[in-house]
Design a protein around this motif. Sequence first.
Motif, mmCIF file in Angstrom:
data_model
loop_
_atom_site.group_PDB
_atom_site.id
_atom_site.type_symbol
_atom_site.label_atom_id
_atom_site.label_comp_id
_atom_site.label_asym_id
_atom_site.label_seq_id
_atom_site.Cartn_x
_atom_site.Cartn_y
_atom_site.Cartn_z
ATOM 1 N N ASP A 80 7.057 -3.570 -9.586
ATOM 2 C CA ASP A 80 8.469 -3.971 -9.569
ATOM 3 C C ASP A 80 9.176 -3.424 -8.329
ATOM 4 O O ASP A 80 10.084 -4.069 -7.790
ATOM 5 N N ILE A 81 8.768 -2.240 -7.890
ATOM 6 C CA ILE A 81 9.339 -1.705 -6.652
ATOM 7 C C ILE A 81 8.976 -2.633 -5.490
ATOM 8 O O ILE A 81 9.800 -2.949 -4.630
ATOM 9 N N ALA A 82 7.727 -3.115 -5.507
ATOM 10 C CA ALA A 82 7.311 -4.059 -4.466
ATOM 11 C C ALA A 82 8.172 -5.332 -4.534
ATOM 12 O O ALA A 82 8.635 -5.841 -3.506
ATOM 13 N N ASP A 83 8.427 -5.820 -5.761
ATOM 14 C CA ASP A 83 9.289 -7.000 -5.921
ATOM 15 C C ASP A 83 10.681 -6.731 -5.345
ATOM 16 O O ASP A 83 11.288 -7.605 -4.723
ATOM 17 N N PRO A 94 14.055 -1.077 5.317
ATOM 18 C CA PRO A 94 13.725 0.263 5.826
ATOM 19 C C PRO A 94 14.560 1.348 5.154
ATOM 20 O O PRO A 94 14.048 2.427 4.836
ATOM 21 N N ALA A 95 15.852 1.079 4.896
ATOM 22 C CA ALA A 95 16.716 2.069 4.246
ATOM 23 C C ALA A 95 16.191 2.389 2.854
ATOM 24 O O ALA A 95 16.160 3.551 2.430
ATOM 25 N N LEU A 96 15.749 1.368 2.129
ATOM 26 C CA LEU A 96 15.195 1.605 0.791
ATOM 27 C C LEU A 96 13.941 2.468 0.897
ATOM 28 O O LEU A 96 13.764 3.429 0.145
ATOM 29 N N ALA A 97 13.077 2.151 1.866
ATOM 30 C CA ALA A 97 11.831 2.919 2.027
ATOM 31 C C ALA A 97 12.144 4.393 2.288
ATOM 32 O O ALA A 97 11.485 5.282 1.747
ATOM 33 N N ARG A 98 13.174 4.655 3.095
ATOM 34 C CA ARG A 98 13.562 6.048 3.360
ATOM 35 C C ARG A 98 14.121 6.695 2.095
ATOM 36 O O ARG A 98 13.814 7.829 1.775
ATOM 37 N N GLY A 99 14.951 5.928 1.371
ATOM 38 C CA GLY A 99 15.633 6.479 0.185
ATOM 39 C C GLY A 99 14.680 6.839 -0.939
ATOM 40 O O GLY A 99 14.986 7.697 -1.770
ATOM 41 N N MET A 104 7.006 5.784 -2.690
ATOM 42 C CA MET A 104 6.270 4.763 -1.937
ATOM 43 C C MET A 104 4.766 5.001 -2.021
ATOM 44 O O MET A 104 4.106 5.284 -1.024
ATOM 45 N N SER A 105 4.228 4.843 -3.206
ATOM 46 C CA SER A 105 2.801 5.104 -3.404
ATOM 47 C C SER A 105 1.964 3.976 -2.818
ATOM 48 O O SER A 105 2.467 2.921 -2.460
ATOM 49 N N GLY A 106 0.670 4.238 -2.738
ATOM 50 C CA GLY A 106 -0.257 3.211 -2.289
ATOM 51 C C GLY A 106 -0.159 1.965 -3.143
ATOM 52 O O GLY A 106 -0.291 0.843 -2.649
ATOM 53 N N TYR A 115 3.721 -10.202 4.552
ATOM 54 C CA TYR A 115 4.696 -10.207 5.645
ATOM 55 C C TYR A 115 5.664 -9.046 5.525
ATOM 56 O O TYR A 115 5.994 -8.391 6.508
ATOM 57 N N VAL A 116 6.120 -8.815 4.277
ATOM 58 C CA VAL A 116 7.073 -7.735 4.053
ATOM 59 C C VAL A 116 6.411 -6.392 4.385
ATOM 60 O O VAL A 116 7.012 -5.526 5.024
ATOM 61 N N ARG A 117 5.146 -6.269 3.999
ATOM 62 C CA ARG A 117 4.417 -5.032 4.240
ATOM 63 C C ARG A 117 4.217 -4.782 5.742
ATOM 64 O O ARG A 117 4.503 -3.706 6.246
ATOM 65 N N ASP A 118 3.742 -5.825 6.445
ATOM 66 C CA ASP A 118 3.488 -5.650 7.877
ATOM 67 C C ASP A 118 4.766 -5.280 8.620
ATOM 68 O O ASP A 118 4.757 -4.469 9.546
ATOM 69 N N ASP A 119 5.859 -5.899 8.162
ATOM 70 C CA ASP A 119 7.158 -5.634 8.749
ATOM 71 C C ASP A 119 7.552 -4.171 8.564
ATOM 72 O O ASP A 119 7.998 -3.501 9.505
ATOM 73 N N LEU A 120 7.362 -3.670 7.348
ATOM 74 C CA LEU A 120 7.682 -2.270 7.056
ATOM 75 C C LEU A 120 6.771 -1.326 7.841
ATOM 76 O O LEU A 120 7.213 -0.312 8.372
ATOM 77 N N LEU A 121 5.489 -1.684 7.896
ATOM 78 C CA LEU A 121 4.515 -0.796 8.544
ATOM 79 C C LEU A 121 4.777 -0.666 10.035
ATOM 80 O O LEU A 121 4.507 0.377 10.629
ATOM 81 N N GLU A 122 5.315 -1.741 10.625
ATOM 82 C CA GLU A 122 5.568 -1.704 12.060
ATOM 83 C C GLU A 122 6.474 -0.540 12.442
ATOM 84 O O GLU A 122 6.392 -0.023 13.561
#
Lengths: 492, 492
Positions: A80-83, A94-99, A104-106, A115-122
């Motif tokens: 659900d977090i991924a959703d 990015p703000a959510l990932a920091r918060g 942010m587990s595996g 696409y969302v993942r690659d974007d975040l990983l960049e």
Amino acid sequence: MKPDDTDLAEMQQPDAAAIPGMDGDGSHEEPRMSEAEEARAERLDEDDRLKPEFVEAVREALVDEHGDVRDLVEPLHPADIADLFEILPREDRPALARGISDLMSGEVISELNDYVRDDLLESLPPDAIAEIAEQLETDDAVALIEDMGAREQAAVLAEMELEDRAAIESALSFPEESAGRLMQRDLVAVPEHITVGDLIDYMRDNGDLTTEFWEVFVVDPAHRPVGTCQLSWILRCPRAIPISDIMKREQTLLPADMDQEEVALRFQKYALISAAVVDKAGRLIGQVTADDIVHIIQEEANEDTLLLSGAGEGDINEPIRTSYSQRVRWLVANLGTALVASLIIAAFGAAIEKLVALAVLMPVVASIGGNAGTQTMAVSVRALAMNQLTRSNTRRVIWREMRVALLNGVTVAALIGGATAMIFTPMLGVVIASAVVINIITAGMAGVLVPVIFDRLDQDPAVASSVFVTMITDSMGFFAFLGLAVASGLVG
Amino acid sequence: MKPDDTDLAEMQQPDAAAIPGMDGDGSHEEPRMSEAEEARAERLDEDDRLKPEFVEAVREALVDEHGDVRDLVEPLHPADIADLFEILPREDRPALARGISDLMSGEVISELNDYVRDDLLESLPPDAIAEIAEQLETDDAVALIEDMGAREQAAVLAEMELEDRAAIESALSFPEESAGRLMQRDLVAVPEHITVGDLIDYMRDNGDLTTEFWEVFVVDPAHRPVGTCQLSWILRCPRAIPISDIMKREQTLLPADMDQEEVALRFQKYALISAAVVDKAGRLIGQVTADDIVHIIQEEANEDTLLLSGAGEGDINEPIRTSYSQRVRWLVANLGTALVASLIIAAFGAAIEKLVALAVLMPVVASIGGNAGTQTMAVSVRALAMNQLTRSNTRRVIWREMRVALLNGVTVAALIGGATAMIFTPMLGVVIASAVVINIITAGMAGVLVPVIFDRLDQDPAVASSVFVTMITDSMGFFAFLGLAVASGLVG
């Protein structure tokens, strides 16, 4: 200690829920929700989708300096977090990932849309990505880095521990979308001669064994699979029984280079929970489990729908330029086929000038044919994908579709012919009715033959069939209608 | 006895296949095939499809009085025998069933395509069907008889043993395509207070327990699930550990009336291997396992492709009259929408008479719009089915599709506009270019909004979206092109 049978309920009976002893302490409690369930119910609707109010609350917490977004998100399942990431606008991610960095587990990362993942990983440095990859099973770690550029990939791999790195590099040596990429390397393999008791003791003594397995693979001295053993069989047998007595010798082996679509078909056909992956020498090198296959089946089946409609991967998260380049090529191809139809119409320009009703009615014939062609094509593409349409029955399927087409053609022709006869002239009614029958039968033929021919040529029938079938039905629709109108002397 | 570690290989390492001791007896054999594998290789091609020569051999054996069809078929897996029935022409199937009667296991029957199975069953008396149903798990038995007429169903149920009959009747009380129909009632449920040792002893002592389970469900005294325990966890823990210490409390519960599509989404989202089905009071009444879900996902995903194309269930084995009635209704609906387009063309009849180039080019505008609409619609229907397009991001997705449409529209308009300007007149080029841009943008809007509106109205967006989107793009295509031609003074 042997447990009292009434303490253990096994539900072979429809009324087993009322087994005596299960209600032993007399507490007839009302159904109640745990705290976690309540927190989930606040956040998800009855279809298991995040509620818009919750998403809004997260967005507000992200802009509010005192908002605690972590408290909001914490009760959610990683999926659900991924959703949540996918539903949030790109700029908020990015703000959510920091918060919620500690959440942010595996598991969250591996559930994210590509696409969302690659974007975040960049936005992350290689060592941070390496740290995430090390938490994941091999197959998920591979999925994480397989789309990266060679240089970034190398940088991430350099940061990983040797063992994980070797596993990922080995997986990357298999073709994309193959069993070798899908498999996890963690599994339990045992020699034939041991007993149930040996196996249980071994597993109890080795704390670092994987827990993600549903079958034990039995191998020969050369490490080639000779059978499998469901855990439920092991649990039910006395300790002295040799594994070789309870294992099933017949098993489905997946060569490491087998395409994932084929892997999915095997799981479906043989109702597998897990299966052994073998290398060219027949040695066991990994396992694929049903929970991974569920994703693949969904992906592959959707792929066909999207390919048939010319929408490429059709992911709402893909960058606009990707959507554009994938779709525009089919629109341009469609432009080409539409021009073929235009040439046919142009050849009958004089007839149209004399009888404008032809221009009014001709799109009907083409449209009905296109629709009938799409129907047959969808059926054929599916039957090909499911291995139901093979060389052995192609002729029978074509004959079947011809009969369906004839019935459809006659019905639709009667309707449009009758209406045309009343509004225009009886002769025009006969002409349009004949054209519709001809075009629907052509559509039925093209709808089977085009995908079958692509399949025989080892091309994916879902990719280009649509363009060809539409071209055939459009051209035939205009040609049959306008040609018959001229031949019948209507515009003489 | 504690086994020697080198006897037990667990493959955490990429090179685990070379673990010392596994090659202990020094036999470096070449890969070899077992007899069963050889027999399979003779009958199946590399894509796991029955070879045409084998199918031909079976047909010959069926007509030859001395042919032994049983010997031919015997080495096949039940799923392959089911495939053989599907590939054979309808008239040969009863003879095959007679020829291999002892191989016609419940597994073969449950793998058969619905239509092929119902056709075969029609020739069998109720007691023979009852005998087959009793061999099956509840979910497969239900699938076997759920489509029968009420009277035949009652006749079959009357022949079954009370226990099996009650299980099936109870399953039939749940809605079609619900978790209650999908579930199997056989499972292992235990109270919280027992230990790993108790559980293993219990399973060893009860020979009639199901073997088809991958998790043990832990229930409270009212038989409500409180947690689940993977068999691998149980196998790895010392006997004295209480089950409640190793179980996972967070679990996905499936209400018995949940639609199977929702069930499949849960399995996918949370990567489940099995899940508990609960009744309205929250009591455990069955389990659904991933191997069943694999079928459902394939079915549901294919369903969308077929529905989008108006091909109904689109099964090549369904009777011709079914295919006819399912497809003709969409062709008739398409006739209706094509007539709307004709009315628009008719309104511009005078313009077409003056400039026949309009008749030549107008299908291009409609066709490109239709294609663009289908692309966007396929993407939206998929995103809705996957819970990716929700109230929270609808506006963002529409805006995204608008931008893709603008890019596509400008590209295609430049091509067709330029060509038209060269062949006909520059003004006609401007007119067709503008009409194409307008129609592709309309298509993008309709391609998202139509499925979203159906979804909000709780209708399956895959069913009727196509007809509406095509109507909108056809009408807008003709209207924009012919209207602009008149407005621009082209046809004076």
